[in-house]
Design a protein around this motif. Structure first.
Motif, PDB file in Angstrom:
ATOM      1  N   VAL A  57       1.609 -14.641  -3.426  1.00  0.00           N
ATOM      2  CA  VAL A  57       0.242 -14.194  -3.148  1.00  0.00           C
ATOM      3  C   VAL A  57       0.319 -13.053  -2.142  1.00  0.00           C
ATOM      4  O   VAL A  57       1.008 -13.143  -1.128  1.00  0.00           O
ATOM      5  CB  VAL A  57      -0.613 -15.346  -2.573  1.00  0.00           C
ATOM      6  N   PHE A  58      -0.377 -11.976  -2.422  1.00  0.00           N
ATOM      7  CA  PHE A  58      -0.453 -10.811  -1.550  1.00  0.00           C
ATOM      8  C   PHE A  58      -1.707 -10.973  -0.699  1.00  0.00           C
ATOM      9  O   PHE A  58      -2.791 -11.229  -1.232  1.00  0.00           O
ATOM     10  CB  PHE A  58      -0.531  -9.551  -2.425  1.00  0.00           C
ATOM     11  N   ILE A  59      -1.572 -10.833   0.602  1.00  0.00           N
ATOM     12  CA  ILE A  59      -2.710 -11.019   1.501  1.00  0.00           C
ATOM     13  C   ILE A  59      -3.030  -9.691   2.184  1.00  0.00           C
ATOM     14  O   ILE A  59      -2.196  -9.106   2.869  1.00  0.00           O
ATOM     15  CB  ILE A  59      -2.421 -12.118   2.547  1.00  0.00           C
ATOM     16  N   ARG A  60      -4.266  -9.246   1.919  1.00  0.00           N
ATOM     17  CA  ARG A  60      -4.735  -7.978   2.490  1.00  0.00           C
ATOM     18  C   ARG A  60      -6.093  -8.225   3.128  1.00  0.00           C
ATOM     19  O   ARG A  60      -7.022  -8.686   2.481  1.00  0.00           O
ATOM     20  CB  ARG A  60      -4.844  -6.917   1.383  1.00  0.00           C
ATOM     21  N   LEU A  95       2.038   3.506   3.639  1.00  0.00           N
ATOM     22  CA  LEU A  95       1.073   3.035   2.654  1.00  0.00           C
ATOM     23  C   LEU A  95       1.195   1.552   2.305  1.00  0.00           C
ATOM     24  O   LEU A  95       0.213   0.944   1.892  1.00  0.00           O
ATOM     25  CB  LEU A  95       1.201   3.857   1.360  1.00  0.00           C
ATOM     26  N   ALA A  96       2.381   0.981   2.424  1.00  0.00           N
ATOM     27  CA  ALA A  96       2.596  -0.380   1.927  1.00  0.00           C
ATOM     28  C   ALA A  96       2.812  -1.409   3.034  1.00  0.00           C
ATOM     29  O   ALA A  96       3.232  -2.521   2.750  1.00  0.00           O
ATOM     30  CB  ALA A  96       3.784  -0.385   0.970  1.00  0.00           C
ATOM     31  N   THR A  97       2.526  -1.045   4.266  1.00  0.00           N
ATOM     32  CA  THR A  97       2.769  -1.959   5.375  1.00  0.00           C
ATOM     33  C   THR A  97       1.478  -2.481   5.996  1.00  0.00           C
ATOM     34  O   THR A  97       1.368  -3.671   6.283  1.00  0.00           O
ATOM     35  CB  THR A  97       3.628  -1.261   6.457  1.00  0.00           C
ATOM     36  N   TYR A  98       0.496  -1.611   6.186  1.00  0.00           N
ATOM     37  CA  TYR A  98      -0.748  -1.986   6.866  1.00  0.00           C
ATOM     38  C   TYR A  98      -1.961  -1.532   6.064  1.00  0.00           C
ATOM     39  O   TYR A  98      -1.919  -0.527   5.368  1.00  0.00           O
ATOM     40  CB  TYR A  98      -0.829  -1.327   8.251  1.00  0.00           C
ATOM     41  N   SER A  99      -3.047  -2.256   6.255  1.00  0.00           N
ATOM     42  CA  SER A  99      -4.319  -1.841   5.675  1.00  0.00           C
ATOM     43  C   SER A  99      -4.994  -0.842   6.617  1.00  0.00           C
ATOM     44  O   SER A  99      -4.496  -0.580   7.712  1.00  0.00           O
ATOM     45  CB  SER A  99      -5.219  -3.056   5.463  1.00  0.00           C
ATOM     46  N   LYS A 100      -6.123  -0.333   6.199  1.00  0.00           N
ATOM     47  CA  LYS A 100      -6.885   0.592   7.052  1.00  0.00           C
ATOM     48  C   LYS A 100      -7.291  -0.058   8.366  1.00  0.00           C
ATOM     49  O   LYS A 100      -7.516   0.623   9.353  1.00  0.00           O
ATOM     50  CB  LYS A 100      -8.128   1.094   6.321  1.00  0.00           C
ATOM     51  N   ASP A 102      -5.442  -1.888  10.154  1.00  0.00           N
ATOM     52  CA  ASP A 102      -4.189  -2.097  10.889  1.00  0.00           C
ATOM     53  C   ASP A 102      -3.648  -3.522  10.809  1.00  0.00           C
ATOM     54  O   ASP A 102      -2.759  -3.887  11.563  1.00  0.00           O
ATOM     55  CB  ASP A 102      -4.306  -1.667  12.361  1.00  0.00           C
ATOM     56  N   GLU A 103      -4.182  -4.325   9.891  1.00  0.00           N
ATOM     57  CA  GLU A 103      -3.600  -5.647   9.661  1.00  0.00           C
ATOM     58  C   GLU A 103      -2.410  -5.484   8.716  1.00  0.00           C
ATOM     59  O   GLU A 103      -2.505  -4.753   7.729  1.00  0.00           O
ATOM     60  CB  GLU A 103      -4.622  -6.584   9.003  1.00  0.00           C
ATOM     61  N   PRO A 104      -1.313  -6.157   9.002  1.00  0.00           N
ATOM     62  CA  PRO A 104      -0.168  -6.029   8.096  1.00  0.00           C
ATOM     63  C   PRO A 104      -0.444  -6.708   6.755  1.00  0.00           C
ATOM     64  O   PRO A 104      -1.107  -7.753   6.705  1.00  0.00           O
ATOM     65  CB  PRO A 104       0.965  -6.744   8.834  1.00  0.00           C
ATOM     66  N   TYR A 105       0.014  -6.081   5.691  1.00  0.00           N
ATOM     67  CA  TYR A 105      -0.005  -6.736   4.386  1.00  0.00           C
ATOM     68  C   TYR A 105       1.034  -7.841   4.435  1.00  0.00           C
ATOM     69  O   TYR A 105       2.144  -7.644   4.913  1.00  0.00           O
ATOM     70  CB  TYR A 105       0.376  -5.770   3.270  1.00  0.00           C
ATOM     71  N   MET A 106       0.665  -9.016   3.928  1.00  0.00           N
ATOM     72  CA  MET A 106       1.563 -10.155   3.932  1.00  0.00           C
ATOM     73  C   MET A 106       1.780 -10.654   2.510  1.00  0.00           C
ATOM     74  O   MET A 106       0.914 -10.463   1.645  1.00  0.00           O
ATOM     75  CB  MET A 106       0.991 -11.293   4.779  1.00  0.00           C
ATOM     76  N   ILE A 107       2.913 -11.296   2.295  1.00  0.00           N
ATOM     77  CA  ILE A 107       3.192 -11.933   1.017  1.00  0.00           C
ATOM     78  C   ILE A 107       3.571 -13.381   1.300  1.00  0.00           C
ATOM     79  O   ILE A 107       4.442 -13.647   2.127  1.00  0.00           O
ATOM     80  CB  ILE A 107       4.335 -11.214   0.265  1.00  0.00           C
ATOM     81  N   GLU A 115       6.098 -13.315   4.487  1.00  0.00           N
ATOM     82  CA  GLU A 115       6.824 -12.134   4.958  1.00  0.00           C
ATOM     83  C   GLU A 115       5.882 -10.944   4.950  1.00  0.00           C
ATOM     84  O   GLU A 115       4.982 -10.869   4.108  1.00  0.00           O
ATOM     85  CB  GLU A 115       7.988 -11.849   3.997  1.00  0.00           C
ATOM     86  N   LYS A 116       6.124 -10.018   5.860  1.00  0.00           N
ATOM     87  CA  LYS A 116       5.364  -8.765   5.833  1.00  0.00           C
ATOM     88  C   LYS A 116       5.812  -7.959   4.613  1.00  0.00           C
ATOM     89  O   LYS A 116       7.008  -7.848   4.340  1.00  0.00           O
ATOM     90  CB  LYS A 116       5.603  -7.959   7.100  1.00  0.00           C
ATOM     91  N   CYS A 117       4.857  -7.404   3.929  1.00  0.00           N
ATOM     92  CA  CYS A 117       5.154  -6.609   2.740  1.00  0.00           C
ATOM     93  C   CYS A 117       6.078  -5.446   3.080  1.00  0.00           C
ATOM     94  O   CYS A 117       7.022  -5.161   2.351  1.00  0.00           O
ATOM     95  CB  CYS A 117       3.850  -6.106   2.118  1.00  0.00           C
ATOM     96  N   GLY A 118       5.819  -4.788   4.190  1.00  0.00           N
ATOM     97  CA  GLY A 118       6.643  -3.652   4.600  1.00  0.00           C
ATOM     98  C   GLY A 118       8.095  -4.042   4.828  1.00  0.00           C
ATOM     99  O   GLY A 118       9.007  -3.307   4.459  1.00  0.00           O
TER     100      GLY A 118
END
Length: 130
Positions: A57-60, A95-100, A102-107, A115-118
């Motif tokens: 699951v990708f969390i944004r 582009l693939a680490t944080y959202s606008k 500034d929250e990290p994208y998580m998986i 884990e952090k997507c980045g």
């Protein structure tokens, strides 16, 4: 005791081993080819890597998305910004680490660990660049 002499040649990016005529290994040839990917191909590989993380699951921004939706989101960001972001490393960092926000994208993986997507994409990028 017999000595085995092996000759290795580099020809057009491939490695070939040739064995002496009287060797029992004379029919063996080892071939390895180096594939060099463009930065665009690397980014496409990373997006495809996310797309195929089945069971994750990708969390944004606190919301959950399928790997396919996550990959589509990253692809749209890449298409929008690729004139400014020229490298796969830049894609990961910018582009693939944080959202606008500034929250990290998580998986979150099927076994529950997150884990952090980045971080995940940085490791995959290192793997394909070797």
């Amino acid at each position: 005791m017999k000595k085995l002499i092996v000759f290795i040649m580099l020809v057009s990016g491939t490695f070939q081993a040739s064995f002496p005529q009287n060797s029992s290994c004379r029919n063996i040839t080892a071939v390895s080819q180096v594939v060099i990917m463009t930065e665009e191909e690397k980014v496409n590989h990373l997006i495809d890597y996310i797309r195929h993380l089945s069971g994750s699951v990708f969390i944004r921004n606190g919301k959950e998305y399928s790997p396919e939706k996550a990959a589509d989101h990253l692809l749209s960001k890449w298409k929008k910004h690729k004139k400014k972001v020229k490298t796969a490393q830049g894609f990961v960092e910018r582009l693939a680490t944080y959202s606008k926000t500034d929250e990290p994208y998580m998986i979150r993986f099927s076994d529950g660990h997150m884990e952090k997507c980045g971080d995940l994409l940085s490791l995959e990028l290192q793997r394909i660049e070797i």
